[in-house]
Design a protein around this motif. Structure first.
Motif: not given
Length: 203
Positions: A100-101, A161-164, A167-168, A174-175
């Motif tokens: 997800p984005i 936007a945060e790119h999962q 981050s994951t 994160h953030g």
């Protein structure tokens, strides 16, 4: 030629599209590859659910962005200032990892005699967001479509936007937001207008 036909891969023709049954079988294969049993109670209906989710997540492939903007209005009593929508929620998926984005888009344009319904700007974000994407490309697609259809004096867009996928997995940061911009016309040529855009969106 429509935007949909142009943006889709030349190999992704309708007659080549797999059946729903084939898509569900692919999900079963991935579940097995991950190390679980697609036949167990909690997963038995998962392939069908994933196929339905894909229909929602990637519904942008079935929509024509230019058609959404085709109905415009000229009775604006001479309005000639910026039209701006900020904090439009964005949900997309990166084309590299299908992760997800999640973020938001800010869109502005300076009309040249005609405007479009404000909800159509949000629809435009959804159409390009609900495809496998690279944020830089998506930012350009939104701005270029507005420029091409409305023919305004200029367009300004910022996507954050945060790119999962970051981050994951991978670096697990994160953030962290990725920010992309696109300016055309007067927003590109006039630093004062560009500065005003950033001020209006709170940047």
């Amino acid at each position: 030629m429509s935007v949909i036909a142009y943006e889709r891969s030349p190999h992704a023709r309708d007659h080549d599209r797999p059946s729903r049954e084939a898509a569900e079988e692919a999900v079963r294969t991935l579940i097995k590859w991950a190390g679980d049993d697609p036949g167990r109670e909690g997963l038995i209906d998962t392939p069908a659910r994933v196929a339905r989710a894909f229909e929602d997540w990637f519904s942008g492939y079935g929509e024509d962005a230019e058609a959404v903007l085709s109905r415009t209005f000229e009775e604006v009593e001479g309005y000639d200032d910026i039209v701006l929508m900020r904090d439009i929620r964005l949900e997309s998926y990166c084309e590299h990892h299908m992760a997800p984005i999640i973020g938001k888009a800010h869109i502005a344009y300076l009309p040249d005699g005609k405007v479009v319904g404000i909800s159509k700007l949000a629809r435009l974000v959804d159409i390009f967001g609900k495809r496998l994407q690279v944020q830089e490309k998506m930012t350009a697609q939104i701005a270029d479509t507005l420029e091409r259809v409305l023919k305004p004096k200029g367009v300004a867009i910022m996507v954050e936007a945060e790119h999962q996928c970051m981050s994951t997995r991978g670096v697990h940061k994160h953030g962290v937001d990725t920010m992309t911009t696109r300016f055309t016309g007067v927003f590109k040529d006039d630093p004062a207008l560009e500065s005003r855009f950033f001020k209006l969106i709170g940047r």
